[in-house]
Design a protein around this motif. Structure first.
Motif, PDB file in Angstrom:
ATOM      1  N   LYS A   9      18.064  27.232  27.498  1.00 28.81           N
ATOM      2  CA  LYS A   9      18.548  28.342  28.259  1.00 28.81           C
ATOM      3  C   LYS A   9      19.720  27.902  29.351  1.00 28.81           C
ATOM      4  O   LYS A   9      19.565  26.717  29.554  1.00 28.81           O
ATOM      5  N   PRO A  10      20.356  28.837  29.797  1.00 33.84           N
ATOM      6  CA  PRO A  10      21.454  28.302  30.868  1.00 33.84           C
ATOM      7  C   PRO A  10      20.769  27.442  32.022  1.00 33.84           C
ATOM      8  O   PRO A  10      21.610  26.658  32.594  1.00 33.84           O
ATOM      9  N   ASP A  11      19.670  27.623  32.371  1.00 33.16           N
ATOM     10  CA  ASP A  11      19.034  26.943  33.339  1.00 33.16           C
ATOM     11  C   ASP A  11      18.567  25.629  33.041  1.00 33.16           C
ATOM     12  O   ASP A  11      17.965  24.768  34.017  1.00 33.16           O
ATOM     13  N   GLY A  12      18.570  25.140  31.766  1.00 34.39           N
ATOM     14  CA  GLY A  12      18.167  23.867  31.200  1.00 34.39           C
ATOM     15  C   GLY A  12      16.748  23.861  30.671  1.00 34.39           C
ATOM     16  O   GLY A  12      16.381  22.881  30.099  1.00 34.39           O
TER      17      GLY A  12
END
Length: 68
Positions: A9-12
């Motif tokens: 995900k974009p948050d890692g």
């Protein structure tokens, strides 16, 4: 050899893991599907863009009517 893929995900954080078996199955399904879509004539007849045809018709109106 196809290795497993980890999608983040974009948050890692980890979103999904696609196994090598699943990737291999997806690859071969796509491969056979594309093979079945290939015909005897693989190069389609190229079409003249509309703006080119209109410009040629304006510049050479006699050749359109004469059938040449």
């Amino acid at each position: 050899m196809i290795y497993e893929v980890k999608i983040k995900k974009p948050d890692g954080s980890l979103k999904e893991v696609i196994s090598s078996d699943r990737l291999e199955k997806m690859y071969w399904e796509t491969f056979y599907q594309n093979e079945n879509n290939i015909g005897l004539v693989t190069t389609p007849k190229s079409q003249v863009p509309t703006w080119v045809k209109q410009r040629l018709d304006l510049n050479y109106p006699d050749s359109v009517n004469s059938g040449s």
